[in-house]
Design a protein around this motif. Structure first.
Motif, PDB file in Angstrom:
ATOM      1  N   THR A   8     -35.967  -0.364 -15.075  1.00 54.34           N
ATOM      2  CA  THR A   8     -36.475  -1.428 -14.214  1.00 54.34           C
ATOM      3  C   THR A   8     -37.602  -0.876 -13.355  1.00 54.34           C
ATOM      4  OG1 THR A   8     -34.807  -0.879 -12.583  1.00 54.34           O
ATOM      5  CG2 THR A   8     -34.276  -2.653 -14.099  1.00 54.34           C
ATOM      6  N   LEU A  13     -32.340  -2.604  -6.975  1.00 53.70           N
ATOM      7  CA  LEU A  13     -31.517  -3.630  -6.349  1.00 53.70           C
ATOM      8  C   LEU A  13     -31.148  -3.182  -4.945  1.00 53.70           C
ATOM      9  CD1 LEU A  13     -29.048  -4.613  -9.210  1.00 53.70           C
ATOM     10  CD2 LEU A  13     -31.236  -5.669  -8.615  1.00 53.70           C
ATOM     11  N   LYS A  18     -26.565  -5.686  -5.200  1.00 50.66           N
ATOM     12  CA  LYS A  18     -25.508  -5.003  -5.959  1.00 50.66           C
ATOM     13  C   LYS A  18     -24.147  -5.611  -5.644  1.00 50.66           C
ATOM     14  CE  LYS A  18     -27.917  -0.582  -6.097  1.00 50.66           C
ATOM     15  NZ  LYS A  18     -27.918   0.792  -5.577  1.00 50.66           N
ATOM     16  N   LEU A  21     -23.697  -8.840  -7.569  1.00 52.52           N
ATOM     17  CA  LEU A  21     -23.308  -8.602  -8.959  1.00 52.52           C
ATOM     18  C   LEU A  21     -21.830  -8.242  -9.041  1.00 52.52           C
ATOM     19  CD1 LEU A  21     -26.452  -8.451  -9.342  1.00 52.52           C
ATOM     20  CD2 LEU A  21     -26.008  -6.675 -11.026  1.00 52.52           C
ATOM     21  N   VAL A  60     -26.574  -2.171 -14.286  1.00 51.96           N
ATOM     22  CA  VAL A  60     -25.328  -2.932 -14.163  1.00 51.96           C
ATOM     23  C   VAL A  60     -24.171  -1.986 -13.861  1.00 51.96           C
ATOM     24  CG1 VAL A  60     -23.679  -4.412 -15.379  1.00 51.96           C
ATOM     25  CG2 VAL A  60     -26.134  -4.848 -15.585  1.00 51.96           C
ATOM     26  N   LEU A  95     -31.040 -10.486 -11.568  1.00 50.41           N
ATOM     27  CA  LEU A  95     -31.391  -9.654 -12.717  1.00 50.41           C
ATOM     28  C   LEU A  95     -32.561 -10.235 -13.499  1.00 50.41           C
ATOM     29  CD1 LEU A  95     -27.842  -8.578 -13.898  1.00 50.41           C
ATOM     30  CD2 LEU A  95     -29.569  -7.157 -12.758  1.00 50.41           C
ATOM     31  N   THR A  96     -32.622 -11.551 -13.612  1.00 52.05           N
ATOM     32  CA  THR A  96     -33.741 -12.182 -14.308  1.00 52.05           C
ATOM     33  C   THR A  96     -35.055 -11.835 -13.620  1.00 52.05           C
ATOM     34  OG1 THR A  96     -32.353 -13.990 -15.100  1.00 52.05           O
ATOM     35  CG2 THR A  96     -34.727 -14.401 -15.027  1.00 52.05           C
ATOM     36  N   ALA A  99     -34.748  -7.252 -13.231  1.00 52.45           N
ATOM     37  CA  ALA A  99     -34.426  -6.404 -14.385  1.00 52.45           C
ATOM     38  C   ALA A  99     -33.999  -7.281 -15.564  1.00 52.45           C
ATOM     39  CB  ALA A  99     -33.322  -5.424 -14.012  1.00 52.45           C
ATOM     40  N   GLU A 102     -31.498  -6.369 -18.205  1.00 47.45           N
ATOM     41  CA  GLU A 102     -30.123  -6.137 -17.771  1.00 47.45           C
ATOM     42  C   GLU A 102     -29.275  -7.419 -17.742  1.00 47.45           C
ATOM     43  OE1 GLU A 102     -28.689  -3.143 -16.993  1.00 47.45           O
ATOM     44  OE2 GLU A 102     -30.504  -2.020 -17.415  1.00 47.45           O
ATOM     45  N   VAL A 103     -29.913  -8.577 -17.871  1.00 43.92           N
ATOM     46  CA  VAL A 103     -29.170  -9.841 -17.812  1.00 43.92           C
ATOM     47  C   VAL A 103     -28.119  -9.894 -18.913  1.00 43.92           C
ATOM     48  CG1 VAL A 103     -29.319 -12.362 -17.986  1.00 43.92           C
ATOM     49  CG2 VAL A 103     -31.058 -11.099 -16.704  1.00 43.92           C
ATOM     50  N   TYR A 106     -25.204  -7.565 -18.138  1.00 45.56           N
ATOM     51  CA  TYR A 106     -24.311  -8.110 -17.111  1.00 45.56           C
ATOM     52  C   TYR A 106     -23.422  -9.200 -17.693  1.00 45.56           C
ATOM     53  CZ  TYR A 106     -22.694 -10.147 -12.718  1.00 45.56           C
ATOM     54  OH  TYR A 106     -21.911 -10.616 -11.689  1.00 45.56           O
TER      55      TYR A 106
END
Length: 146
Positions: A8, A13, A18, A21, A60, A95-96, A99, A102-103, A106
Motif C-alpha cells: 500500500t 492505516l 485498524k 477493521l 489485514v 481499504l477501498t 489499499a 486488501e479488500v 479482508y
C-alpha cells in the motif's frame, strides 16, 4: 519502507482505521457465536475464528492481530449487529480508499472466520447461516464468493 507498506504505497492505516477493521471482523464472529449460544460452543468458535485471522496476510493481518481488542458488548445480537455491520461497511470503504488490493483479503478473512466459527460446534445451524449471509451482504460478496 516495511513489507506492509509495500502493498500500500504511501497509505498506512491509522490506529482508528485498524480498530474499525478489527471491530468488523471480531463482531462478525461474535454474531455467529451468539446465533447458536453455549459456553463450550463459544470457546470452540472463537478458537476456530482466531485461526482464520492469523492466516491473513499483509495489512489485514497487521490490523487484525496487533493492537487492542475491540470493545464489543455481547448482551444481545442486536447490540453486536448495530456496531458490527457499520464497522464492516466502513472497513471495506477504508481499504477501498487506502489499499484496494486488501479488500478481497479482508472479505475472505472475515468470511472464513465466521464460517470456521459456525462449523466449530455441531456444524452450521440455520441461525448461523443467516448471520453469515448478512455479513456476506454487508461485505458485498454474493453467495458464490464474488
Amino acid at each position: 519502507m516495511t513489507d506492509l507498506d509495500a502493498s500500500t504505497p504511501g497509505q498506512r492505516l491509522t490506529d482508528e482505521e485498524k480498530l474499525t477493521l478489527k471491530t468488523g471482523a471480531f463482531g462478525a464472529v461474535f454474531l455467529v457465536a451468539n446465533a447458536d449460544p453455549g459456553m463450550l460452543a463459544l470457546f470452540r468458535e472463537s478458537f476456530a475464528a482466531a485461526g482464520a485471522m492469523a492466516d491473513a496476510s499483509g495489512l489485514v493481518q497487521e490490523a487484525l492481530t496487533r493492537g487492542p481488542l475491540p470493545e464489543l458488548r455481547r448482551e444481545s445480537a442486536v447490540e453486536i449487529e448495530s456496531v458490527t455491520l457499520p464497522a464492516l461497511r466502513r472497513a471495506v470503504e477504508i481499504l477501498t480508499e487506502k489499499a484496494p488490493r486488501e479488500v478481497s483479503v479482508y472479505r475472505a478473512v472475515v468470511l472464513a472466520a465466521a464460517d470456521r466459527a459456525a462449523r466449530a460446534h455441531n456444524g452450521v445451524s440455520s441461525a448461523e447461516a443467516e448471520v453469515i449471509a448478512r455479513v456476506r451482504g454487508v461485505l458485498g460478496v454474493d453467495a458464490t464468493g464474488r
